[in-house]
Design a protein around this motif. Structure first.
Motif, PDB file in Angstrom:
ATOM      1  N   GLU A   2      -4.030  -9.211  -1.446  1.00  0.00           N
ATOM      2  CA  GLU A   2      -3.651 -10.461  -1.281  1.00  0.00           C
ATOM      3  C   GLU A   2      -2.367  -9.205  -0.032  1.00  0.00           C
ATOM      4  O   GLU A   2      -1.860  -8.693  -0.488  1.00  0.00           O
ATOM      5  CB  GLU A   2      -2.664 -10.832  -2.500  1.00  0.00           C
ATOM      6  CG  GLU A   2      -3.456 -11.450  -3.152  1.00  0.00           C
ATOM      7  CD  GLU A   2      -3.566 -12.641  -4.069  1.00  0.00           C
ATOM      8  OE1 GLU A   2      -2.022 -12.762  -3.752  1.00  0.00           O
ATOM      9  OE2 GLU A   2      -3.675 -12.341  -5.326  1.00  0.00           O
ATOM     10  N   ASN A   4       0.817 -12.019   0.199  1.00  0.00           N
ATOM     11  CA  ASN A   4       1.979 -11.531  -0.228  1.00  0.00           C
ATOM     12  C   ASN A   4       2.441 -10.008  -1.515  1.00  0.00           C
ATOM     13  O   ASN A   4       3.318  -9.647  -1.524  1.00  0.00           O
ATOM     14  CB  ASN A   4       1.901 -12.588  -1.636  1.00  0.00           C
ATOM     15  CG  ASN A   4       2.201 -13.421  -0.601  1.00  0.00           C
ATOM     16  OD1 ASN A   4       2.355 -13.512   0.793  1.00  0.00           O
ATOM     17  ND2 ASN A   4       1.379 -15.042  -1.232  1.00  0.00           N
ATOM     18  N   LEU A   5       1.537  -9.338  -1.633  1.00  0.00           N
ATOM     19  CA  LEU A   5       1.376  -8.524  -2.537  1.00  0.00           C
ATOM     20  C   LEU A   5       1.815  -7.615  -2.033  1.00  0.00           C
ATOM     21  O   LEU A   5       2.677  -6.334  -1.920  1.00  0.00           O
ATOM     22  CB  LEU A   5       0.497  -7.832  -3.261  1.00  0.00           C
ATOM     23  CG  LEU A   5       0.222  -7.287  -4.554  1.00  0.00           C
ATOM     24  CD1 LEU A   5       0.998  -6.556  -5.167  1.00  0.00           C
ATOM     25  CD2 LEU A   5      -1.159  -7.001  -4.495  1.00  0.00           C
ATOM     26  N   LEU A   9       5.030  -3.839  -1.474  1.00  0.00           N
ATOM     27  CA  LEU A   9       4.791  -3.575  -2.168  1.00  0.00           C
ATOM     28  C   LEU A   9       4.969  -2.400  -1.148  1.00  0.00           C
ATOM     29  O   LEU A   9       5.451  -2.577  -0.344  1.00  0.00           O
ATOM     30  CB  LEU A   9       3.356  -2.961  -2.639  1.00  0.00           C
ATOM     31  CG  LEU A   9       2.459  -3.908  -3.717  1.00  0.00           C
ATOM     32  CD1 LEU A   9       0.956  -3.486  -3.041  1.00  0.00           C
ATOM     33  CD2 LEU A   9       3.177  -3.086  -4.816  1.00  0.00           C
TER      34      LEU A   9
END
Length: 59
Positions: A2, A4-5, A9
């Motif tokens: 994803e 967004n992830l 990170l």
């Protein structure tokens, strides 16, 4: 992975940006030349589990 992830990170070593390599299922830190594995869609952000990028992969 994803988007967004990936945006939240960071490399656990230098706190830098990571690039997702979908073909190898890895998160790449160009600065530290490390590739962190993504196993079952879960990033394994442990330095000892990362592999060093070869000189050919750095370009």
């Amino acid at each position: 992975m994803e988007k967004n992830l990936l945006e939240i990170l960071a490399c656990p070593v230098c706190k830098g940006e990571l690039i997702y390599d979908s073909s190898n299922q890895e998160l790449i830190c160009r600065f530290d030349r490390l590739a962190y594995p993504v196993i079952n869609d879960i990033p394994v952000m442990i330095e000892s589990r990362a592999r060093r990028l070869s000189s050919e992969e750095e370009n």
